[in-house]
Design an enzyme around this catalytic site. Structure first.
Site, PDB file in Angstrom:
ATOM      1  N   TYR A  90     -19.190 -80.497 -52.242  1.00 33.86           N
ATOM      2  CA  TYR A  90     -19.959 -81.378 -51.362  1.00 33.86           C
ATOM      3  C   TYR A  90     -19.650 -82.850 -51.601  1.00 33.86           C
ATOM      4  O   TYR A  90     -20.250 -83.706 -50.959  1.00 33.86           O
ATOM      5  CB  TYR A  90     -21.460 -81.123 -51.543  1.00 33.86           C
ATOM      6  N   TYR A 463     -27.840 -77.448 -44.107  1.00 31.67           N
ATOM      7  CA  TYR A 463     -28.884 -77.959 -44.983  1.00 31.67           C
ATOM      8  C   TYR A 463     -28.314 -78.953 -45.991  1.00 31.67           C
ATOM      9  O   TYR A 463     -29.062 -79.694 -46.617  1.00 31.67           O
ATOM     10  CB  TYR A 463     -29.597 -76.808 -45.696  1.00 31.67           C
ATOM     11  N   ARG A 464     -27.006 -78.975 -46.173  1.00 29.00           N
ATOM     12  CA  ARG A 464     -26.313 -79.984 -46.970  1.00 29.00           C
ATOM     13  C   ARG A 464     -24.856 -79.920 -46.550  1.00 29.00           C
ATOM     14  O   ARG A 464     -24.403 -78.938 -45.974  1.00 29.00           O
ATOM     15  CB  ARG A 464     -26.473 -79.726 -48.479  1.00 29.00           C
TER      16      ARG A 464
END
Length: 518
Positions: A90, A463-464
């Protein structure tokens, strides 16, 4: 990619800030050499050059964080806070905005433990291994909920809505009280912490008036310097089973069987249904099976599954708590799984006093799932794509088929899981990379953008997401002309108009008047 609205700081400001940081934090805690900056790059990024920091600073206390924020505001440079920088897939430790200075909080490692109530007050540098060792030395009366990569920060994981595998698996829902440094250097405590000396700071989440804890989750409104967290009491017993299913089509019935058990509370954990590659990628590498480009053939998939005896889908289910209660619930769970005619089912059992299984199901820190970064060999990595779905077998099967077809279209090997919340599913897809394969890397960005578009067409949002896609994903939350993003920007401009803290985080940029440390 990075918003065109933002520009990194100029070299003169960096030099000025460096001298001020050295005076405030000590020269040993200020890192602006070329190798220093490179150490904070995102090793898994499609294009590393988009996120190079200028350097890093490592405060050792909340007071030093406050001092760093005041300097950044005065000089006009953006800071990118990280807890331990292990948010791999991420963005890791890299900033959205190239040229930002990393605010590395990994030196801040204090732990305060309320054994009676099962809570901790943590600084951001406390990793899952740190907290596990701390609790183990005190008799392991409470368990963690660890993610697949336990190198990371407990605080950082909860702040990015990371999940584990025990009944306390949704870590962000167990946050109770924060201490936060704001962009102007002021310090605030949320919830009951707003009362000086309150004994209920980690016991009651809300306090009086608006509750701010979740506003500092996945945001850039402040820098969290302490966070309260609820821990799971050590259960008397654990019972369950590891179940494998043979066919891709087994996913839908499995979800429809588990969802009501999760909602009624018989199954309190956060189970994750993973596909065969999620298991196999930590056991072998692609080159052992084929040298053919493109997505793996069904024949190769079958051969890998046969050797390692894994189903197309697998899930580990656990019951936690009093032994008598678990013994009553176990036959219900066992029958539900047997009715689905699984490929295999292996029981699991533990009682208090026995050695703990080294797995996420017992809250034990693990890092072996990161071995999947070596699937292709070379400089491996992965990027996550994780939309939120309803707990519906029909919806999950449609999402699986749609995404699996895209993986094959773009020549990627499909690794995915469906993680349960109480009422939702998160479809976590890993795009496994070989950064030494330019042709493959050229496909990654269009592939991920297509996946985001496909999800948006179904009304699903992530969600991310990775740094590269924060603006894109924020734009998919588009009700009433992106009213939510506009609200976030208004809060940002009120608290941090110059954009000192993490400009671009979650698609939130400072307004045009403030600029990014203009």
């Amino acid at each position: 990619m990075v918003s065109k609205r933002a520009q990194g700081p100029d070299p003169a400001r960096i030099r000025q800030a460096r001298a001020a940081f050295q005076a405030a934090l000590g020269a040993d805690n200020v890192f602006f050499g070329e190798e220093d900056a490179a150490a904070y790059n995102d090793k898994f990024a499609v294009d590393d050059t988009l996120h190079h920091p200028s350097g890093a600073i490592a405060p050792g206390s909340a007071q030093e964080v406050q001092a760093a924020l005041r300097i950044a505001s005065e000089v006009g440079i953006p800071l990118w806070p990280i807890s331990r920088g292990k948010n791999l897939g991420y963005g890791g430790s890299a900033p959205v905005l190239a040229g930002s200075v990393i605010l590395d909080l990994s030196r801040m490692k204090k732990i305060e433990y309320d054994e009676e109530n099962g809570t901790v007050l943590l600084e951001p540098g406390v990793g899952f291994y740190d907290l596990y060792d701390f609790l183990k030395a005190r008799g392991m009366k409470h368990w963690l909920s660890t993610p697949g990569n336990s190198w990371g920060s407990v605080v950082g994981n909860a702040l990015d809505r990371g999940v584990g595998y025990t009944p306390y698996g949704e870590n962000t829902s167990k946050i109770c009280g924060m201490e936060v440094a704001l962009a102007d250097g002021s310090l605030v405590r949320t919830g009951m912490g707003a009362l000086e000396g309150s004994p209920t700071w980690q016991l009651y989440r809300y306090g009086f008036g608006p509750a701010w804890d979740q506003l500092f989750v996945q945001s850039n409104f402040g820098v969290v310097t302490k966070m309260g967290l609820w821990l799971m009491p050590e259960p008397e017993s654990l019972m369950g089973m590891d179940v494998e299913f043979d066919n891709p089509e087994d996913l839908g019935p499995l979800i429809d069987t588990l969802a009501p058990l999760r909602r009624e509370g018989l199954l309190q954990q956060s189970p994750t249904i993973g596909n065969w590659l999620r298991a196999a990628a930590v056991l072998t590498t692609r080159s052992e099976w084929t040298d053919q480009p493109g997505a793996l053939s069904d024949e190769v998939i079958s051969a890998i599954r046969t050797k390692y005896r894994v189903g197309w889908w697998g899930v580990s289910l656990r019951l936690y708590g009093r032994e008598e209660v678990n013994k009553a619930a176990y036959p219900i769970l066992e029958k539900a799984m047997n009715d689905l005619k699984p490929l295999s089912m292996h029981p699991a059992q533990w009682k208090r006093g026995e050695p703990l299984e080294n797995s996420g199901w017992t809250g034990t820190p693990i890092s072996f799932p990161m071995q999947n970064a070596n699937w292709h060999g070379g400089r491996g990595g992965h990027i996550g794509f994780s939309p939120v779905l309803p707990q519906s077998g029909t919806a999950a099967m449609a999402q699986f088929k749609r995404t699996y077809d895209r993986y094959r279209e773009y020549g990627m090997d499909y690794q995915a899981s469906f993680a349960f919340g109480e009422r939702h599913l998160i479809n976590v897809n890993a795009v496994l990379l070989d950064k030494d394969d330019p042709e493959m890397m050229g496909r990654v960005d269009p592939f991920l953008r297509q996946l985001v578009a496909d999800a948006k067409a179904q009304g699903y949002g992530e969600y991310r997401t990775h740094l590269d896609y924060m603006d894109l994903v924020a734009s998919t939350y588009d009700f009433n002309d992106n009213a939510l993003l506009k609200l976030n920007e208004r809060v940002k401009n009120a608290l941090d108009p110059a954009g000192v803290i993490a400009p671009g985080k979650s698609g939130i940029w400072p307004g045009a008047k403030g600029g990014t440390c203009a």
